[in-house]
Design a protein around this motif. Structure first.
Motif, short mmCIF file in Angstrom:
data_model
loop_
_atom_site.label_atom_id
_atom_site.label_comp_id
_atom_site.label_asym_id
_atom_site.label_seq_id
_atom_site.Cartn_x
_atom_site.Cartn_y
_atom_site.Cartn_z
N CYS A 240 42.34 -21.44 13.96
CA CYS A 240 40.96 -21.22 13.52
C CYS A 240 40.65 -19.73 13.58
O CYS A 240 40.86 -19.08 14.61
N HIS A 241 40.14 -19.18 12.47
CA HIS A 241 39.77 -17.76 12.39
C HIS A 241 38.29 -17.68 12.04
O HIS A 241 37.81 -18.40 11.15
N VAL A 242 37.54 -16.80 12.70
CA VAL A 242 36.10 -16.67 12.52
C VAL A 242 35.77 -15.25 12.10
O VAL A 242 36.35 -14.28 12.62
N TYR A 244 32.28 -12.57 10.36
CA TYR A 244 30.83 -12.42 10.29
C TYR A 244 30.48 -11.51 9.12
O TYR A 244 31.26 -10.62 8.74
N ARG A 264 28.09 -16.48 9.33
CA ARG A 264 29.36 -16.75 10.00
C ARG A 264 30.18 -17.70 9.13
O ARG A 264 29.64 -18.62 8.49
N GLU A 266 34.37 -19.66 8.96
CA GLU A 266 35.64 -19.89 9.64
C GLU A 266 36.61 -20.55 8.68
O GLU A 266 36.22 -21.28 7.77
N HIS A 268 40.75 -22.40 8.61
CA HIS A 268 41.81 -23.02 9.40
C HIS A 268 43.11 -22.91 8.63
O HIS A 268 43.18 -23.29 7.46
N PHE A 281 39.02 -14.87 3.57
CA PHE A 281 37.81 -15.68 3.65
C PHE A 281 37.16 -15.86 2.28
O PHE A 281 35.98 -16.21 2.18
N TRP A 286 29.96 -19.18 3.90
CA TRP A 286 29.22 -18.36 4.86
C TRP A 286 27.93 -19.08 5.23
O TRP A 286 27.12 -19.41 4.37
N TYR A 289 23.71 -18.23 10.83
CA TYR A 289 23.59 -18.80 12.17
C TYR A 289 22.63 -18.00 13.07
O TYR A 289 22.34 -18.41 14.18
#
Length: 472
Positions: A240-242, A244, A264, A266, A268, A281, A286, A289
């Motif tokens: 998992c990569h997050v 912003y 934010r 994410e 996978h 991404f 997006w 949050y």
């Protein structure tokens, strides 16, 4: 300790045990083997009535002997003896049935209440009567001058054994034992056919059995069949990569969260991406949050209280850098000193206002020179043409202290006098202050000062004094 009190009519050698009123005969007391005792024998003088045996009857007795036995055979050993050195005689008073009675009491301590002779006599019986006691008093010559016997004491035996009883193991576990078993846990072994056991488990094993962990002599449970289902699919790795951003398009992409990055996303992946980029991404969603900042109420908006948008209220920043406190009245200052002593200091000429102003000392025919007044003005008019100088003292200031200069120090004053005639000379008197030095006065200037204007003038010249050794 057994403290046993009993009453004896002692008018004969064989005493009779009676009640406290000497009214009827009672059974002698019972003693317990192995327990120290103290016999408190109270003696009546007669067979009836409460008259005490007189203390005078024991006046010549210097020592006592108390022994107890079940026979009168001199060839045998006593069963019990008293602590003869501790036997005492005294008068005691007691109240019974509202009547006060005084008795003569003989106290006989017996610490050795467990002898082989007594144990052999008692045998296995729980108690036994027939033990007699004899009290003998000796005078200073060793003669027996008092003898009293009391028969039929009872001695109760003790419960004895050759050892400790054999405990019976309980057929249940205590709460502590149960907790210990649970804490130890179980160990298990596996088997393909339920007969040959091993660890660790393999894919082919079909049986398992258990026993308490650590109990090498413990009994294994019966074999339990394992439930075997179909083989599942192999598992897959997932990472998992997050990231912003500042809006829903991924603007200002960053892997580090910040207040200004309110969105934010994410992703996978099956393979780890060491440093994800915005391209990774591209297909991500997006999601906002962090909510927007509030608009505030009234004039309390951020543009007012945080004008530089640094997250800190302007008033707080001003307080951080303030150098002066708000003005307070002088009475509101605490801890201020009551006086302010001057401190020695110096000034450069540029810091002094009106540097040419000098203090003038004016007097009619002055006799004293002052250190704080470098100009001396004689207010008396001079018309003789000769100026007379007569100074007798030097002081630090008017009303101050006399001054005495060190050798070699030159002091200078400027002297002014009003003259109505041309000055042709100066007469110097005995310039001698009340010190141990002689002051020489010198004038400088022309031989004759014309009047300025022609009718009158204020000639002026310096006066210099130098301390010199005093001449007798």
């Amino acid at each position: 300790m057994q403290n046993t009190t009993f009453y004896v009519a002692a008018n004969e050698t064989l005493g009779v045990v009676k009640d406290y009123a000497n009214a009827k005969t009672v059974t002698p007391p019972t003693l317990v083997r192995g327990v120290a005792a103290c016999l408190k024998m109270r003696l009546f003088a007669k067979n009836d009535g409460t008259e005490a045996c007189p203390l005078s009857a024991f006046a010549n007795i210097v020592s006592w002997q108390w022994a107890m036995d079940n026979d009168f055979n001199e060839a045998t050993t006593y069963k019990l003896v008293g602590d003869n050195g501790g036997i005492t005689v005294s008068a005691v008073t007691e109240t019974a049935d509202g009547e006060e009675t005084t008795y003569t009491e003989i106290s006989i301590p017996m610490s050795g209440m467990n002898t082989e002779e007594l144990a052999a006599w008692l045998g296995t019986e729980k108690s036994k009567s027939g033990l007699a006691g004899e009290l003998v008093g000796f005078d200073a010559n060793g003669s027996q001058i008092f003898i009293l016997q009391v028969e039929n004491f009872t001695v109760r035996n003790r419960i004895t054994s050759i050892g400790n009883p054999t405990p019976i193991d309980p057929d249940y576990l205590t709460a502590t034992q149960v907790r210990a078993l649970l804490a130890a846990g179980m160990e298990c072994e596996f088997s393909l056919d339920g007969t040959a056991w091993h660890v660790p488990q393999t894919d082919l094993d079909r049986f398992i059995h258990f026993r308490l962990r650590g109990d090498v002599n413990g009994i294994w449970s019966d074999a339990i069949g394992l439930v075997v289902g179909p083989k599942g699919d192999p598992g897959a790795d997932s990472f998992c990569h997050v990231a912003y951003a500042s809006d829903s398009t991924g603007a200002n992409f960053s892997l580090t969260p910040a207040n200004g990055l309110k969105f934010r996303a994410e992703i996978h992946t099956a393979v780890e991406i060491p440093s994800p980029s915005a391209t990774d991404f591209a297909e991500a969603v997006w999601v906002k949050y962090i909510g927007d900042d509030g608009a505030g109420v009234g004039d309390m908006v951020k543009s007012v209280y945080d004008t530089n948008d640094d997250g800190k209220v302007d008033s707080a920043e001003e307080a951080d850098h303030a150098t002066n406190a708000d003005a307070v009245p002088w009475t509101g200052v605490t801890g201020k000193p009551s006086t302010y002593a001057p401190t020695a200091h110096s000034h450069v000429m540029a810091d002094i206002s009106n540097p040419v102003n000098q203090k003038v000392y004016s007097a009619s025919n002055p006799k004293t020179l002052y250190l704080d007044s470098p100009i001396v003005r004689n207010t008396a008019s001079n018309s003789s043409g000769t100026i007379e100088l007569e100074f007798t003292a030097i002081m630090d200031k008017a009303g101050g202290s006399a001054y005495s200069a060190a050798d070699g120090v030159m002091l200078t004053w400027e002297y002014h006098v009003l003259c109505s005639a041309a000055v042709t000379g100066v007469s110097v008197g005995s310039v001698r202050p009340a010190t141990s030095s002689t002051f020489w006065t010198r004038r400088t200037g022309p031989g004759t000062w014309p009047m300025v204007p022609s009718t009158s003038g204020w000639p002026a010249w310096p006066i210099s004094t130098t301390p010199m050794p005093c001449l007798a």
